[in-house]
Design a protein around this motif. Sequence first.
Motif, short mmCIF file in Angstrom:
data_model
loop_
_atom_site.label_atom_id
_atom_site.label_comp_id
_atom_site.label_asym_id
_atom_site.label_seq_id
_atom_site.Cartn_x
_atom_site.Cartn_y
_atom_site.Cartn_z
N LEU A 185 -8.30 7.67 7.29
CA LEU A 185 -9.45 6.83 7.64
C LEU A 185 -8.98 5.58 8.37
O LEU A 185 -9.60 5.14 9.34
CB LEU A 185 -10.22 6.43 6.38
N ALA A 186 -7.86 5.01 7.92
CA ALA A 186 -7.34 3.81 8.56
C ALA A 186 -6.97 4.09 10.02
O ALA A 186 -7.14 3.23 10.88
CB ALA A 186 -6.13 3.28 7.80
N TYR A 202 0.58 10.34 -4.72
CA TYR A 202 -0.30 11.30 -4.06
C TYR A 202 -1.72 10.76 -4.07
O TYR A 202 -2.40 10.77 -3.06
CB TYR A 202 -0.23 12.62 -4.81
N PHE A 233 0.85 -1.18 0.00
CA PHE A 233 0.00 0.00 0.00
C PHE A 233 0.89 1.24 0.00
O PHE A 233 1.79 1.35 0.81
CB PHE A 233 -0.94 0.02 1.21
N ASN A 243 4.09 12.85 3.85
CA ASN A 243 3.24 13.88 3.28
C ASN A 243 3.91 14.60 2.11
O ASN A 243 3.82 15.81 1.96
CB ASN A 243 2.91 14.93 4.34
N ARG A 287 1.93 4.23 1.16
CA ARG A 287 1.67 5.10 2.31
C ARG A 287 2.46 6.39 2.12
O ARG A 287 3.66 6.37 1.94
CB ARG A 287 2.13 4.41 3.57
N ASP A 288 1.77 7.50 2.19
CA ASP A 288 2.44 8.78 2.03
C ASP A 288 2.85 9.27 3.42
O ASP A 288 2.30 10.21 3.94
CB ASP A 288 1.49 9.77 1.35
N GLN A 332 -9.77 3.41 12.25
CA GLN A 332 -10.31 2.05 12.14
C GLN A 332 -11.46 1.94 11.14
O GLN A 332 -12.45 1.26 11.37
CB GLN A 332 -10.78 1.53 13.50
N PHE A 333 -11.32 2.61 10.03
CA PHE A 333 -12.35 2.50 9.00
C PHE A 333 -12.35 1.08 8.44
O PHE A 333 -11.30 0.50 8.18
CB PHE A 333 -12.08 3.50 7.88
N ASP A 334 -13.56 0.52 8.25
CA ASP A 334 -13.66 -0.86 7.77
C ASP A 334 -13.82 -0.86 6.24
O ASP A 334 -14.93 -0.72 5.72
CB ASP A 334 -14.85 -1.55 8.43
N ASN A 359 -8.79 -4.46 4.26
CA ASN A 359 -8.30 -3.87 5.51
C ASN A 359 -6.84 -4.25 5.75
O ASN A 359 -6.02 -3.39 6.08
CB ASN A 359 -9.14 -4.36 6.69
N ILE A 391 -4.64 -2.23 3.43
CA ILE A 391 -4.49 -0.80 3.72
C ILE A 391 -3.82 -0.58 5.08
O ILE A 391 -2.94 0.26 5.23
CB ILE A 391 -5.86 -0.10 3.65
N TYR A 392 -4.22 -1.39 6.07
CA TYR A 392 -3.65 -1.20 7.41
C TYR A 392 -2.20 -1.68 7.49
O TYR A 392 -1.38 -1.08 8.15
CB TYR A 392 -4.46 -1.96 8.46
N THR A 427 -3.18 9.95 1.50
CA THR A 427 -3.22 10.50 2.86
C THR A 427 -4.61 10.35 3.47
O THR A 427 -4.74 10.09 4.66
CB THR A 427 -2.82 11.98 2.86
N ILE A 476 -6.77 7.97 2.84
CA ILE A 476 -6.98 6.57 3.17
C ILE A 476 -6.26 6.25 4.49
O ILE A 476 -6.80 5.59 5.38
CB ILE A 476 -6.46 5.67 2.04
N ASP A 477 -5.05 6.76 4.60
CA ASP A 477 -4.29 6.58 5.84
C ASP A 477 -5.03 7.18 7.02
O ASP A 477 -5.08 6.61 8.10
CB ASP A 477 -2.93 7.26 5.69
#
Lengths: 607, 712
Positions: free
Chosen positions: B152-153, A120, A108, A114, A110-111, B156-158, A140, A143-144, B147, B149-150
Amino acid sequence: MAASGGRQRLADAVKQVTNSNFADALKQLRAHVDQADFVAVSCRKTGDCASASSRHPWRRVLPIDTPEIAYLKAKFAAESYEILQFAVCPFSLKGSKVIAFPFNFNLFPRDRLNLGMPSYSFSCQTSFLTSMVHEGFDFNACIYDGISYSSRVQESMDKERNCSPHIQTPHSSSTTSVVDSIFKSRTKSRIELWLSASKNSNSKTDGDLLMSLRKFILGTELYGTRPSMRIDVCSDRQVQLVLQTVSRISDHIVPLLIPDKSGQPRAVHVVLTSSEEDKSILMSEIQNLEDEHNLKVRGFREVIDVISSSNKPIIGYNCLHDFTFIHSKFVGPLPLTFSEFMCSLRLVFTNILDINHLSKEIGALRKAKSLSSALSYLKRQFSVPIDIELPAEDEDCTTKAHGHNVLQITHLFAILRTLLKLFPNGIAKEQYIETIEDYLNILYPSHTRIQESDEEDLSFIMENGRAISTNDLIFLWGYGHLTAKELKHSLQEAHDVFKEDFELQFMDKSCAVILFYRAGSAQVLLELMASRMFYSDGLSKMKSEGLKAAGYQCYKKVCRLGLWDTNLSDSLENVMSDPANGISTFSEKDASEVRWTSEYAIDLSDL
Amino acid sequence: MRNLPCVWVRFRTLTLGLAPRLRLFSTDATGGGSVAVKQVTRSNFDAALEGLRACVEESDFVAVDLEMTGVTSAPWRESFEFDRSDVRYLKLKDSAEKFAVLQFGVCPFRWEPSKGSFFAHPHNFYIFPRKELPLHGPSDDFLWQTTSIDFLANYQFDFNACIYEGISYLSREQEGEALKGLSSAYLEGLANSFCNFEEPVEIPIARTSDILFSERMKNKLREWHDSIFRSPDKGYIDKEDAGSNNSQFQTVFFKMRPAIMLNGFTSHQLKLIQLVVKKHFNDLMYVRVVDEDNSWQRRVVYVDTNEDKTLLMKDVLEDLRKNAEKRIKSAVGFRHVVDLLESAGKLIIGHNCLLDLAHIYNKFFGPLPSSLTEFAQAVHEKFPHIVDTKHLLNSNQAIQFLMKKNSKSLSSAFSLLCPNVSSNFQTASKSYLRFEVQTDETSSSCFNSGTKHEAGYDAFMTGCVFAQACSLMGVKFDVGSPSCDLARNAKINKYINVLYPSWSSGTVVHLDTGTEYLDPNYKRRYLPVNFANTTLIWGFPAKLKPQDLKECISKVFGLDSVRSVFFIDRTSALIQFSKEEFVQKFLALKNSLEDNHDLVSVLHPLSKLLEGGNTRAADYDTYRDICAGSASKVLFADQADSLGITWKTKVCAGMQDTDDVCGRETAEDGGPLAKHSSGKKNDCKRQSKHQSSYEEIIGSLFASKTLLGRAT
């Protein structure tokens, strides 16, 4: 035999890698790649130019596209979409046995800083996400806990900006002005004062108040356990002056450059070491910190670097698409032309074997539209016993397994190798590359579909079209709302040039492409369309109602300029209206051969 | 050098905080309270919709909130102080068009006089633009901002719930198109291609396997056909015969006629069967129908006569239409909730909701209009009463005093104004309103306690803040109906339909008139910009700093000529001159410098700016046009390229005089016209630009190779 029913079992053996187990997996992968003969790769994206973009269907790679245009379309896709999974499978061949170690990395972008790096924003096709849903993809987890990365170009840009403290070597001194020497002597006296103070403060009787006062006034701090002092600077020039000054005072002082967020020097920390050994310890500490930072910045790209530096042949399917993605995400921005891309790619990966290209050796496989259909065809037609040996399943691995594509590639390659007798018995590993040299580094632009279906029966698929010259293709637009049949009919009525047989297909809602069977007809039509004379024939009437035409070169130009975001007619219009290129009426001298087939015709009822 | 005009440098980190949806986390705010928020996905949507309908009908106001996949599609699309009103709207429009909505929070509030408290029903809808219909529906592509999405994550966005179980939708326009498509051509097309009325397929049967297959099918069909005739009762099928048929030939009844189901054939084989039926059997028909679980079923049906054939056709078509209508209705999906909000006509409350409204309009009504005025009027027509709590908090003196210097973010306002709800702070004070969240105990499984930045919980907080603010302003809820009609309450009237602009212009948007006004409650953070004095340049070397730009232009036009320099990103900037004429002079000068390659132009002060040969310049309107482009490249200069801009300097018609002096050909029709340099030169410039970037790539490759060597 890895039967198709065994896919689940196979997929279970794919090691799933996320942020949490990345470091370990990287170590394992490095060892396996070292041992392996080949490395198979495959990636899972959020979208692709091959799939149906309902708004701009002409963005798909079409049979009438030259490799150059196919590359430009793949480039556009690679720049818009993201890779979410990257599967790697180092494998080696032992007789009929394949020893494979498949890994599947969840990514994923990850920015973290920033900075818009690694990306972006990125595009997603809902149809891709929906098909991932059918496979039970865990968004999930991705992304996590997906692994981030940066490309080589991004990393070197990051280096340039260099936001972390680092050591800089002083340049040989140039002329110094009066201002410089004042600054130098002031810095010198500050450092000397601090040196003597820190030598005397061993007694440690200073109260807290005194300590903080000293910190405030002198800028003394601790770097780890060592005493240090901060000297504020405001330009690279001053950094040089400080470095020069420090080197003249003592060997035991290490100057550390502290940049601000934009990479501009902000301060120099001078750290006092007690001895020569202490200094080298400090230096290696700083080096370790830097390495750690680099690892964090590179992230998943470490895997790409491992594969790249191993120089093992890389096996992929649909390589043009996959490697444009790989280049743009992990190497750097994609070059403007196909040849430059190939050049740049070869610097990173010396030997790429596109399995699509290899499959062309087996006639029927030419028509296979997906990996699994090719594989199931081969399994049915030829009985080649292939035994894939996989590492033991991970007991604690509870996530649903993905990345079996890479095993299918491995399997397909193993079968093809046997069928094509690529490696005769007794051949040494070192000669593998030599024997497959003819197939290497040819990326085959293919028009694949996203939905893979196992049931596809190769024996029913039509031939792959016939070869035609791009000079015989004309793009038409501005004809109003006509169906293909109606348009063809009204064209036949309109002018003699259409009396000869021709074929017509839609590129999108607004634009059609015509293939003339007779060479030269296309040229006649373009000249007719360009002339300002008005005749009483139907063509002039259609012209006055807004009919426009352009040759293949305009289409090429549209793709080269990257005018993807509109209907093809608008983009062509844009290119034509630019007086800088008077190309519309002339056919190219360097016409290319492309293919024409009704099979990939864009079905407007789909739009 | 003392009276220097100030030079504005933009810091990325600073402006990011201004992005409307990325509310900054403030430490004084508490996380989620223990409020039961109803979670709605497609599995419980129908029931939830009915429940919500009842709640909305009897509510006093409804709070809404949205979570989307991102806010700005490129760094230069963030809102700047140099944006004219139309540019700001273009940026808003771009955001609403490119990003998807993931969550839609709806929370109706009802005053319960007997208890003296508000009853709230927070709903959190997961939505996802899944394509439910093949031809119509939300666009296939949408954008994610990493940014966001991060962000929201972090809360704990599902994402799985959203993508797997999210409710899809059709906008009103898409539904209209789909229904229109049904009426005429579409069904005729279906009829033609799915029944053997006209030429259905034209495939040359060339392969032996095809011929064999066709022959075999012909025999089988003949056998079956005859078997119907053999038996006195047409429906009777000889058991033995049926048994001998293979599983692909199941005899069933279709609309009271004997038929066979065609199962387990490939699409190619089906085409062949269709051809066989058409060629050899006059009284058999090949039809394609939709069965209960929405998949296509192919059948061959026996028909008595030609009339019977037409009758069957009609029947099949009618079925198809009904089925298609049903599918369209179910594809409307989440839009039913928006329809409900519109038809109920209740007061709508949002926090910083201009972007939310743009999303709502774009996703559920139709494409966004091209100007802010039209957009505001269109929204006003659908939702006549909207209150933006962000504006309310900022412009009401009493609340300003109460909140002092606190952040106006939703969560900090909530914890300050409603401490009894946000942290279960027990108080006897009458000044705090009481809120009760109601749940229907039957389906407790789909409730969870709300967390911040979940749309449902945010909507609840927004509603609470609004109600508490009303109470602070002296609105009495319990005296009876007149003041309870909040939309017409005199005390809050002046806050209705006034939106916080979410940009730094100091203006507010009035929805009822569709215009922007300067609002005295907002401090302008920047001096007003004169757009006519402003020129746009892009593609200059990235190493140039604002100060460099200013210096090299000041050298030509005088010390006071440049009022301010604003960097859009590292290779593009807007320059505000002190006089309007400087804009044209600058453009003309640049143009002539680029055409002459003599010593003068090399030594000219502006050559620093033109270094690299890719520097373009134009007026402010070009900035708007580039912002209007649909692409979203990370660099502004690339965005301009993607629009196919090939000229280097845009010289306006107004400058004809200067043009003539420079010996240039003049604009043709008097309107602004782009000045084109010759194509060849242009092309080779492009080439050289990318050549160098290509070398850079290779260079960096080698650089990292050596790095790699050191690491291993």
